[in-house]
Design a protein around this motif. Structure first.
Motif, PDB file in Angstrom:
ATOM      1  N   VAL A  75       0.835  -1.201   0.000  1.00  0.00           N
ATOM      2  CA  VAL A  75       0.000   0.000   0.000  1.00  0.00           C
ATOM      3  C   VAL A  75       0.874   1.256   0.000  1.00  0.00           C
ATOM      4  CG1 VAL A  75      -1.837   1.239   1.239  1.00  0.00           C
ATOM      5  CG2 VAL A  75      -1.840  -1.259   1.179  1.00  0.00           C
ATOM      6  N   GLY A  76       2.049   1.143   0.615  1.00  0.00           N
ATOM      7  CA  GLY A  76       2.972   2.285   0.717  1.00  0.00           C
ATOM      8  C   GLY A  76       3.427   2.813  -0.636  1.00  0.00           C
ATOM      9  N   SER A  77       3.361   1.982  -1.669  1.00  0.00           N
ATOM     10  CA  SER A  77       3.828   2.442  -2.984  1.00  0.00           C
ATOM     11  C   SER A  77       2.763   3.267  -3.709  1.00  0.00           C
ATOM     12  CB  SER A  77       4.244   1.245  -3.856  1.00  0.00           C
ATOM     13  OG  SER A  77       3.093   0.497  -4.204  1.00  0.00           O
ATOM     14  N   LEU A  78       1.565   3.374  -3.134  1.00  0.00           N
ATOM     15  CA  LEU A  78       0.492   4.157  -3.774  1.00  0.00           C
ATOM     16  C   LEU A  78       0.669   5.642  -3.478  1.00  0.00           C
ATOM     17  CD1 LEU A  78      -2.661   2.009  -2.859  1.00  0.00           C
ATOM     18  CD2 LEU A  78      -1.726   2.356  -5.160  1.00  0.00           C
ATOM     19  N   SER A  81      -3.178  10.073  -1.962  1.00  0.00           N
ATOM     20  CA  SER A  81      -4.638  10.150  -2.035  1.00  0.00           C
ATOM     21  C   SER A  81      -5.243   8.738  -2.074  1.00  0.00           C
ATOM     22  CB  SER A  81      -5.076  10.938  -3.273  1.00  0.00           C
ATOM     23  OG  SER A  81      -4.734  10.225  -4.438  1.00  0.00           O
ATOM     24  N   LEU A  82      -4.611   7.836  -2.826  1.00  0.00           N
ATOM     25  CA  LEU A  82      -5.127   6.465  -2.886  1.00  0.00           C
ATOM     26  C   LEU A  82      -4.884   5.730  -1.572  1.00  0.00           C
ATOM     27  CD1 LEU A  82      -4.261   5.396  -6.545  1.00  0.00           C
ATOM     28  CD2 LEU A  82      -6.545   5.469  -5.515  1.00  0.00           C
ATOM     29  N   ASP A 186     -10.703  -1.798  -7.805  1.00  0.00           N
ATOM     30  CA  ASP A 186      -9.305  -1.553  -8.188  1.00  0.00           C
ATOM     31  C   ASP A 186      -8.861  -0.204  -7.619  1.00  0.00           C
ATOM     32  OD1 ASP A 186      -6.855  -1.201  -9.342  1.00  0.00           O
ATOM     33  OD2 ASP A 186      -7.523  -1.436 -11.415  1.00  0.00           O
ATOM     34  N   LEU A 187      -7.871  -0.250  -6.730  1.00  0.00           N
ATOM     35  CA  LEU A 187      -7.371   0.980  -6.105  1.00  0.00           C
ATOM     36  C   LEU A 187      -5.955   1.290  -6.570  1.00  0.00           C
ATOM     37  CD1 LEU A 187      -9.062   0.327  -2.772  1.00  0.00           C
ATOM     38  CD2 LEU A 187      -9.012   2.605  -3.773  1.00  0.00           C
ATOM     39  N   ALA A 207     -19.923   6.509  -0.517  1.00  0.00           N
ATOM     40  CA  ALA A 207     -20.169   7.298   0.700  1.00  0.00           C
ATOM     41  C   ALA A 207     -18.865   7.476   1.487  1.00  0.00           C
ATOM     42  CB  ALA A 207     -21.223   6.605   1.563  1.00  0.00           C
ATOM     43  N   ILE A 208     -17.907   6.602   1.275  1.00  0.00           N
ATOM     44  CA  ILE A 208     -16.648   6.670   2.038  1.00  0.00           C
ATOM     45  C   ILE A 208     -15.524   7.347   1.253  1.00  0.00           C
ATOM     46  CG2 ILE A 208     -14.832   5.233   3.101  1.00  0.00           C
ATOM     47  CD1 ILE A 208     -17.218   3.233   3.629  1.00  0.00           C
ATOM     48  N   ILE A 209     -15.398   7.025  -0.054  1.00  0.00           N
ATOM     49  CA  ILE A 209     -14.239   7.567  -0.801  1.00  0.00           C
ATOM     50  C   ILE A 209     -14.634   8.442  -1.993  1.00  0.00           C
ATOM     51  CG2 ILE A 209     -12.639   5.730  -0.098  1.00  0.00           C
ATOM     52  CD1 ILE A 209     -13.088   4.550  -2.990  1.00  0.00           C
TER      53      ILE A 209
END
Ligand code: AMP
Ligand code: MG
Length: 348
Positions: A75-78, A81-82, A186-187, A207-209
């Protein structure tokens, strides 16, 4: 193949089997999964073999602890904002029927992701699934426990009928509560995109993102970006025709065909019409409704319908109708997932 209960001791037996590279079918809140150790390449190969699943169709890695996300995904490579969106979704919708497609850690075998640079990860809410994952290795790769392209299993008996001896153990946890597969989101790119509608409604995610894309990405592709997007999938054996409610209500009754209504009102209108035109509409064993009772708001109705969908399609398959007529669901709530599955079932 041996059936186990969802008691603690039985789950420990199943977890040991997973650690030894064997396959265990287990209940989740969406459908039953066919699990193997996500980091054991021969277990992964056995999953593809048992399902007769093409190698281009990647597997979802199931975790049972937020800290295990880093085992599979980077996740750290995103971009920030993502990363923030991933955090918000994990906090609000996990555990639950949402799969996140994220950059993969190099340690995840390519076989699990079919060579894609991204890995799909889900944290299921079903207590038996969580225990199995924790007692095993912390990360279980698990597609739905059915032969590739066929109806998804919502009960242990479906797995038994469809996969039998190709599975080492089945944990029987009763009926899967939601009844359709997870939503795949897909994030890896902005804006995030729903690759497969499923148990987490688009409305709940937005509603969340905020805004998410739906449908296929615009760029032409040689291989499916997400094989859950294959045109024909989730298919019963008989030819399935999908109709709007008004068309469904006006269909003539044909002996030998099966009818799957979304609601009792449409079914009632169809019965009334056919009672006039064909007095012997018996054959009730071929007539099904996904929801029961009066219409009290479509969101709840789609939950009930999703929970019944695959179960009823399995029953219909077992009576071998010459064709199946199915009524479209309203699009709200889980309706998008239901219509997605029925549309693909109609393309077999
Ligand atoms: P299932 O067979 O229900 O477990 O569904 C797995 C589906 O998740 C696949 O068919 C894909 O649509 C999607 N999926 C899994 N891994 C990936 C990935 N790395 N990238 C995109 N989609 C994925
Ligand atoms: Mg599947």
């Amino acid at each position: 193949m041996r059936t186990l209960t969802s008691g603690d001791e039985d789950i420990r037996i199943a977890a040991e089997a997973i650690k030894a590279g064997r396959l265990v079918a287990f209940p989740t809140e969406t459908v039953y999964g066919l699990g193997g150790d996500a980091f054991n390449v021969s277990a992964l190969a056995r999953i593809f073999e048992a399902k007769r699943r093409p190698r281009f169709d990647p597997l979802i890695v199931h975790i049972a602890d937020l800290s295990a996300l880093d085992m599979a995904a980077d996740v750290g490579s995103l971009p920030p904002s993502l990363r923030a969106k991933v955090g918000a979704l994990c906090r609000n919708l996990w555990p639950g029927p949402l799969t996140l497609v994220l950059p993969k850690q190099p340690s995840v075998p390519d076989l699990a992701t079919s060579g894609l640079p991204a890995v799909a990860v889900r944290f299921p809410s079903h207590p038996a699934a969580q225990k199995l994952i924790r007692y095993a290795t912390g990360a279980i790769a698990a597609p739905s426990a059915n032969p590739f392209g066929y109806l998804s299993p919502t009960k242990a008996s479906h797995v038994q009928e469809q996969l039998g001896e190709r599975v080492d153990f089945i944990i029987d946890g009763g009926r899967a509560g939601i009844g359709v597969e997870s939503t795949v989101l897909d994030l890896t790119e902005e804006p995030p995109r729903i690759l497969r509608p499923g148990g987490a409604p688009c409305e709940a995610i937005e509603a969340i993102i905020g805004h998410v894309e739906t449908g296929s990405p615009p760029a032409p592709q040689t291989a499916p970006h997400s094989p859950g997007q294959l045109a024909s999938h989730y298919a019963p054996k008989a030819r399935l025709f999908l109709h709007d409610a008004n068309v469904m209500a006006s269909l003539p009754f044909c002996p030998g065909e099966a009818y799957l209504f979304f609601d009792e009102k449409t079914c009632g209108a169809w019965r009334a019409r056919n009672a006039r035109n064909a007095p012997h509409v018996g054959g009730d064993e071929r007539i099904f409704t996904l929801t029961h009772g009066a219409d009290e708001g479509t969101a709840d109705k789609t939950l009930e319908a999703a929970a019944n969908l695959f179960d009823i399609l399995h029953i219909i398959d077992n009576i071998s109708p010459s064709a199946i007529h199915a009524q479209k669901s309203p699009d709200s709530g889980l309706g998008a997932a239901i219509n997605d599955r029925l549309t693909r079932a109609a393309r077999n």
